[in-house]
Design a protein around this motif. Structure first.
Motif, PDB file in Angstrom:
ATOM      1  N   LEU A  48    -102.095 -45.812  82.346  1.00 20.63           N
ATOM      2  CA  LEU A  48    -103.023 -45.810  81.213  1.00 20.63           C
ATOM      3  C   LEU A  48    -104.398 -45.569  81.809  1.00 20.63           C
ATOM      4  CD1 LEU A  48    -103.155 -46.571  78.195  1.00 20.63           C
ATOM      5  CD2 LEU A  48    -103.407 -48.950  78.893  1.00 20.63           C
ATOM      6  N   TRP A  49    -105.139 -44.606  81.223  1.00 22.60           N
ATOM      7  CA  TRP A  49    -106.426 -44.332  81.858  1.00 22.60           C
ATOM      8  C   TRP A  49    -107.438 -43.751  80.900  1.00 22.60           C
ATOM      9  CZ3 TRP A  49    -108.736 -39.462  83.591  1.00 22.60           C
ATOM     10  CH2 TRP A  49    -108.059 -38.320  83.157  1.00 22.60           C
ATOM     11  N   THR A  50    -108.700 -43.828  81.301  1.00 23.14           N
ATOM     12  CA  THR A  50    -109.797 -43.147  80.615  1.00 23.14           C
ATOM     13  C   THR A  50    -110.829 -42.794  81.673  1.00 23.14           C
ATOM     14  OG1 THR A  50    -111.262 -43.211  78.687  1.00 23.14           O
ATOM     15  CG2 THR A  50    -111.284 -45.153  80.108  1.00 23.14           C
ATOM     16  N   HIS A  51    -111.853 -42.074  81.248  1.00 17.35           N
ATOM     17  CA  HIS A  51    -112.971 -41.790  82.169  1.00 17.35           C
ATOM     18  C   HIS A  51    -114.272 -42.169  81.466  1.00 17.35           C
ATOM     19  CE1 HIS A  51    -115.120 -40.112  85.481  1.00 17.35           C
ATOM     20  NE2 HIS A  51    -115.626 -39.105  84.801  1.00 17.35           N
ATOM     21  N   PHE A  52    -115.157 -42.831  82.204  1.00 16.68           N
ATOM     22  CA  PHE A  52    -116.432 -43.255  81.627  1.00 16.68           C
ATOM     23  C   PHE A  52    -117.514 -42.191  81.851  1.00 16.68           C
ATOM     24  CE2 PHE A  52    -114.891 -47.790  82.533  1.00 16.68           C
ATOM     25  CZ  PHE A  52    -114.404 -47.928  81.245  1.00 16.68           C
ATOM     26  N   LYS A 102    -114.829 -38.195  75.572  1.00 18.16           N
ATOM     27  CA  LYS A 102    -114.216 -37.154  74.737  1.00 18.16           C
ATOM     28  C   LYS A 102    -113.930 -35.841  75.458  1.00 18.16           C
ATOM     29  CE  LYS A 102    -115.930 -38.929  70.328  1.00 18.16           C
ATOM     30  NZ  LYS A 102    -115.008 -40.067  70.411  1.00 18.16           N
ATOM     31  N   ARG A 103    -113.587 -35.901  76.748  1.00 16.03           N
ATOM     32  CA  ARG A 103    -113.196 -34.664  77.419  1.00 16.03           C
ATOM     33  C   ARG A 103    -111.749 -34.337  77.020  1.00 16.03           C
ATOM     34  NH1 ARG A 103    -114.804 -34.264  83.567  1.00 16.03           N
ATOM     35  NH2 ARG A 103    -113.134 -35.769  83.902  1.00 16.03           N
ATOM     36  N   SER A 104    -110.897 -35.328  77.072  1.00 15.78           N
ATOM     37  CA  SER A 104    -109.546 -35.212  76.517  1.00 15.78           C
ATOM     38  C   SER A 104    -108.987 -36.617  76.397  1.00 15.78           C
ATOM     39  CB  SER A 104    -108.656 -34.325  77.400  1.00 15.78           C
ATOM     40  OG  SER A 104    -108.498 -34.902  78.663  1.00 15.78           O
ATOM     41  N   ALA A 161    -108.071 -42.375  95.051  1.00 22.04           N
ATOM     42  CA  ALA A 161    -109.192 -41.537  95.518  1.00 22.04           C
ATOM     43  C   ALA A 161    -109.189 -40.220  94.752  1.00 22.04           C
ATOM     44  CB  ALA A 161    -109.052 -41.271  97.012  1.00 22.04           C
ATOM     45  N   VAL A 162    -110.341 -39.882  94.178  1.00 23.65           N
ATOM     46  CA  VAL A 162    -110.463 -38.610  93.457  1.00 23.65           C
ATOM     47  C   VAL A 162    -110.821 -37.526  94.475  1.00 23.65           C
ATOM     48  CG1 VAL A 162    -111.690 -37.376  91.634  1.00 23.65           C
ATOM     49  CG2 VAL A 162    -111.153 -39.802  91.352  1.00 23.65           C
ATOM     50  N   VAL A 163    -109.947 -36.525  94.588  1.00 23.67           N
ATOM     51  CA  VAL A 163    -110.146 -35.480  95.607  1.00 23.67           C
ATOM     52  C   VAL A 163    -110.220 -34.097  94.960  1.00 23.67           C
ATOM     53  CG1 VAL A 163    -109.200 -36.794  97.556  1.00 23.67           C
ATOM     54  CG2 VAL A 163    -107.643 -35.487  96.090  1.00 23.67           C
ATOM     55  N   LYS A 164    -110.715 -34.069  93.706  1.00 24.69           N
ATOM     56  CA  LYS A 164    -110.805 -32.767  93.033  1.00 24.69           C
ATOM     57  C   LYS A 164    -111.924 -31.926  93.658  1.00 24.69           C
ATOM     58  CE  LYS A 164    -113.791 -34.353  89.280  1.00 24.69           C
ATOM     59  NZ  LYS A 164    -113.999 -34.353  87.852  1.00 24.69           N
ATOM     60  N   ASN A 165    -111.949 -30.657  93.286  1.00 20.92           N
ATOM     61  CA  ASN A 165    -112.967 -29.726  93.791  1.00 20.92           C
ATOM     62  C   ASN A 165    -113.122 -29.806  95.306  1.00 20.92           C
ATOM     63  OD1 ASN A 165    -113.804 -30.335  90.801  1.00 20.92           O
ATOM     64  ND2 ASN A 165    -114.606 -28.319  91.352  1.00 20.92           N
ATOM     65  N   VAL A 183    -108.891 -48.985  90.682  1.00 19.10           N
ATOM     66  CA  VAL A 183    -110.133 -48.272  90.374  1.00 19.10           C
ATOM     67  C   VAL A 183    -109.916 -46.821  90.819  1.00 19.10           C
ATOM     68  CG1 VAL A 183    -111.726 -50.216  90.457  1.00 19.10           C
ATOM     69  CG2 VAL A 183    -111.088 -49.093  92.594  1.00 19.10           C
ATOM     70  N   ARG A 184    -110.632 -45.900  90.178  1.00 17.28           N
ATOM     71  CA  ARG A 184    -110.413 -44.469  90.490  1.00 17.28           C
ATOM     72  C   ARG A 184    -111.744 -43.892  90.967  1.00 17.28           C
ATOM     73  NH1 ARG A 184    -109.133 -43.095  85.738  1.00 17.28           N
ATOM     74  NH2 ARG A 184    -111.016 -41.919  85.390  1.00 17.28           N
ATOM     75  N   LEU A 185    -111.889 -43.810  92.293  1.00 10.65           N
ATOM     76  CA  LEU A 185    -113.215 -43.618  92.871  1.00 10.65           C
ATOM     77  C   LEU A 185    -113.419 -42.243  93.481  1.00 10.65           C
ATOM     78  CD1 LEU A 185    -113.415 -47.039  94.760  1.00 10.65           C
ATOM     79  CD2 LEU A 185    -114.192 -46.521  92.430  1.00 10.65           C
ATOM     80  N   GLY A 186    -114.622 -41.724  93.272  1.00  9.00           N
ATOM     81  CA  GLY A 186    -115.029 -40.485  93.918  1.00  9.00           C
ATOM     82  C   GLY A 186    -116.251 -40.738  94.788  1.00  9.00           C
ATOM     83  N   ILE A 187    -117.423 -40.517  94.224  1.00 11.93           N
ATOM     84  CA  ILE A 187    -118.644 -40.351  95.011  1.00 11.93           C
ATOM     85  C   ILE A 187    -118.951 -41.506  95.981  1.00 11.93           C
ATOM     86  CG2 ILE A 187    -120.326 -41.295  93.310  1.00 11.93           C
ATOM     87  CD1 ILE A 187    -120.683 -38.070  95.424  1.00 11.93           C
ATOM     88  N   GLY A 188    -118.625 -42.735  95.598  1.00 12.34           N
ATOM     89  CA  GLY A 188    -118.887 -43.859  96.508  1.00 12.34           C
ATOM     90  C   GLY A 188    -118.050 -43.768  97.778  1.00 12.34           C
ATOM     91  N   ALA A 227    -112.132 -31.964  97.350  1.00  9.03           N
ATOM     92  CA  ALA A 227    -112.587 -33.294  97.766  1.00  9.03           C
ATOM     93  C   ALA A 227    -114.121 -33.333  97.821  1.00  9.03           C
ATOM     94  CB  ALA A 227    -111.968 -33.717  99.083  1.00  9.03           C
ATOM     95  N   TYR A 228    -114.714 -33.042  96.667  1.00  6.65           N
ATOM     96  CA  TYR A 228    -116.180 -33.040  96.530  1.00  6.65           C
ATOM     97  C   TYR A 228    -116.806 -32.153  97.611  1.00  6.65           C
ATOM     98  CZ  TYR A 228    -115.993 -36.922  93.138  1.00  6.65           C
ATOM     99  OH  TYR A 228    -115.746 -37.712  92.034  1.00  6.65           O
ATOM    100  N   ASN A 229    -116.007 -31.143  98.018  1.00 11.56           N
ATOM    101  CA  ASN A 229    -116.424 -30.174  99.028  1.00 11.56           C
ATOM    102  C   ASN A 229    -116.477 -30.712 100.457  1.00 11.56           C
ATOM    103  OD1 ASN A 229    -116.546 -27.489  98.719  1.00 11.56           O
ATOM    104  ND2 ASN A 229    -118.537 -27.439  97.717  1.00 11.56           N
ATOM    105  N   GLN A 278    -112.066 -47.019  86.086  1.00 13.97           N
ATOM    106  CA  GLN A 278    -113.410 -47.153  86.634  1.00 13.97           C
ATOM    107  C   GLN A 278    -113.729 -46.165  87.739  1.00 13.97           C
ATOM    108  OE1 GLN A 278    -112.467 -51.613  86.800  1.00 13.97           O
ATOM    109  NE2 GLN A 278    -114.705 -51.513  86.711  1.00 13.97           N
ATOM    110  N   ASN A 279    -114.826 -45.425  87.533  1.00 15.54           N
ATOM    111  CA  ASN A 279    -115.381 -44.562  88.581  1.00 15.54           C
ATOM    112  C   ASN A 279    -116.283 -45.427  89.475  1.00 15.54           C
ATOM    113  OD1 ASN A 279    -117.525 -45.009  86.910  1.00 15.54           O
ATOM    114  ND2 ASN A 279    -117.984 -42.862  86.502  1.00 15.54           N
ATOM    115  N   SER A 280    -116.969 -44.787  90.404  1.00 14.87           N
ATOM    116  CA  SER A 280    -117.760 -45.561  91.371  1.00 14.87           C
ATOM    117  C   SER A 280    -118.811 -46.430  90.692  1.00 14.87           C
ATOM    118  CB  SER A 280    -118.443 -44.610  92.365  1.00 14.87           C
ATOM    119  OG  SER A 280    -117.489 -43.812  92.998  1.00 14.87           O
ATOM    120  N   ALA A 281    -119.528 -45.854  89.728  1.00 13.37           N
ATOM    121  CA  ALA A 281    -120.620 -46.604  89.085  1.00 13.37           C
ATOM    122  C   ALA A 281    -120.086 -47.842  88.364  1.00 13.37           C
ATOM    123  CB  ALA A 281    -121.372 -45.691  88.109  1.00 13.37           C
TER     124      ALA A 281
END
Ligand SMILES: Cc1ncc(COP(=O)(O)O)c(C=O)c1O
Length: 356
Positions: free
Chosen positions: A151-155, A122-124, A27-31, A209-214, A33-35, A192-195
């Motif tokens: 091992l990871w990336t972000h789409f 290409k963020r990092s 679960a992505v809980v940055k910022n 899977v690495r999910l936030g908004i969903g 936790a999406y406030n 993989q993000n939610s989309a």
């Protein structure tokens, strides 16, 4: 200061349960936790069964460790040089570039590392598999062993339907194959993000899977079913005064609104200082189930053109069951996370509705 961000805990947990992939969700809980609130969201996600968290802030990562204890895994998305606290709190970290490896290779020994690939986003991250080969060679030559756990990336294109996501996905899957060819088999592979998860399910070679908004109950792209994304939150504010304007009278800074006829205006206790986006107010608000036009937005107030159905005690809704965040996203107000992230945690009241 009158705005209220309200979350229903049971609905929030229900959404987290129905959207997660059991045992395979970070679960992505940055910022904050999406406030939705870091403390609230992490505890609710834990109740829903999630035991892996990702955030950009080491302070937040440490906080999660303190409230969840040793039974969860915590991955720091941003590169860090605070190796002392990484070790103390057993955080997992990203390896974002060859330069980072060369500068900090001695500090990395013994830490749980996730190799990051930059892909099209290409963020990092490493740009090419050769860079990973160089890192492994260097580690071998210097007799050190890296603990490459992940091992990871972000789409960056998973919510677009113009063919770029397919290229981005292939580039990543080729990188993963390249990693396997180097003889590595990280136990946690996550991209993989939610989309991407909604489109493809989990990729075959992946563990998570690495999910936030969903998880937070908003649709990652249009044309998905409302019932699969329970929005557990609402944003309301009270009316502080009802005013009568005669035809031709103006109201607000520089006469932001001029009455075309005699009318009634509700002054509402919420504004852009609370995080209400200027794009959002173009689509009105709801009072007593009816939609009304917002005619002026100020730092802590807004003015709403009302009729006789509105009474001073009625709450004014900007988000809620009939005003989904993702609906406004589809109307071009801004990404779901942009609307949520804008909300001012310091100036709005947070109410959590508990079942018991
Ligand atoms: C690195 C990373 N992973 C995962 C996510 C989750 O994405 P989403 O909210 O689209 O599921 C984000 C969100 O921005 C992110 O930055």
């Amino acid at each position: 200061m009158g705005g209220v961000f309200q979350v229903d805990q049971a609905e929030f947990i229900e959404q987290a349960r129905q959207f997660q992939l059991e045992g395979q969700t970070i679960a992505v809980v940055k910022n904050n936790a999406y406030n939705y609130g870091l403390d609230f969201a992490v505890k609710a996600f834990a109740i829903s069964g999630i035991d892996y968290f990702a955030t950009t802030s080491i302070e937040d990562a440490i906080y999660i460790r303190k409230i969840c204890g040793e039974k969860v895994s915590i991955f720091l998305l941003n590169p860090t040089t605070d190796f002392k606290r990484v070790k103390k709190y057993k955080l997992e970290i990203t390896l974002p570039s060859l330069d980072y490896y060369q500068t900090y290779k001695n500090d990395l020994v013994g830490l749980a590392i996730h190799i990051e690939f930059e892909g099209l986003f290409k963020r990092s991250g490493l740009a090419h598999i050769d860079q990973l080969a160089a890192i492994l060679r260097d580690a071998k030559d210097s007799g050190s062993t890296l603990n490459i756990k992940g091992l990871w990336t972000h789409f960056g294109y998973a919510d677009e339907f113009n063919g770029i996501y397919e290229k981005e996905r292939q580039l990543w899957l080729d990188f993963v194959e390249g990693v396997f060819d180097l003889g590595l088999k990280p136990s946690v592979i996550h991209a993989q993000n939610s989309a991407s998860f909604v489109r493809d399910g989990i990729f075959k070679s992946h563990s998570h899977v690495r999910l936030g908004i969903g998880l937070y109950g908003s649709k990652p792209f249009k044309n998905l079913d409302d019932k699969d994304f329970i929005q557990a939150s609402s944003v309301t504010a009270p009316i502080i005064q009802i005013k009568h304007l005669d035809k031709g009278m103006s109201l607000g800074y520089s006469g932001a609104f001029t009455a075309e006829e005699d009318c009634k205006i509700a002054i509402v206790d919420i504004g852009y200082g609370d995080g209400i986006l200027r794009e959002r107010i173009k689509h009105g608000c709801q009072i007593g189930g009816r939609t009304y036009k917002i005619v002026a937005l100020m730092m802590s107030h807004m003015a709403v053109l009302i009729d006789d159905h509105v009474e001073a005690h009625m709450p004014v809704y900007l988000y809620g069951k009939n005003q989904r965040i993702d609906h406004f996203t589809a109307l071009g107000v801004g990404a779901n996370s942009e609307q949520l992230g804008a909300l001012n945690y310091n100036s709005m009241r947070r109410d959590i509705v508990y079942d018991d």
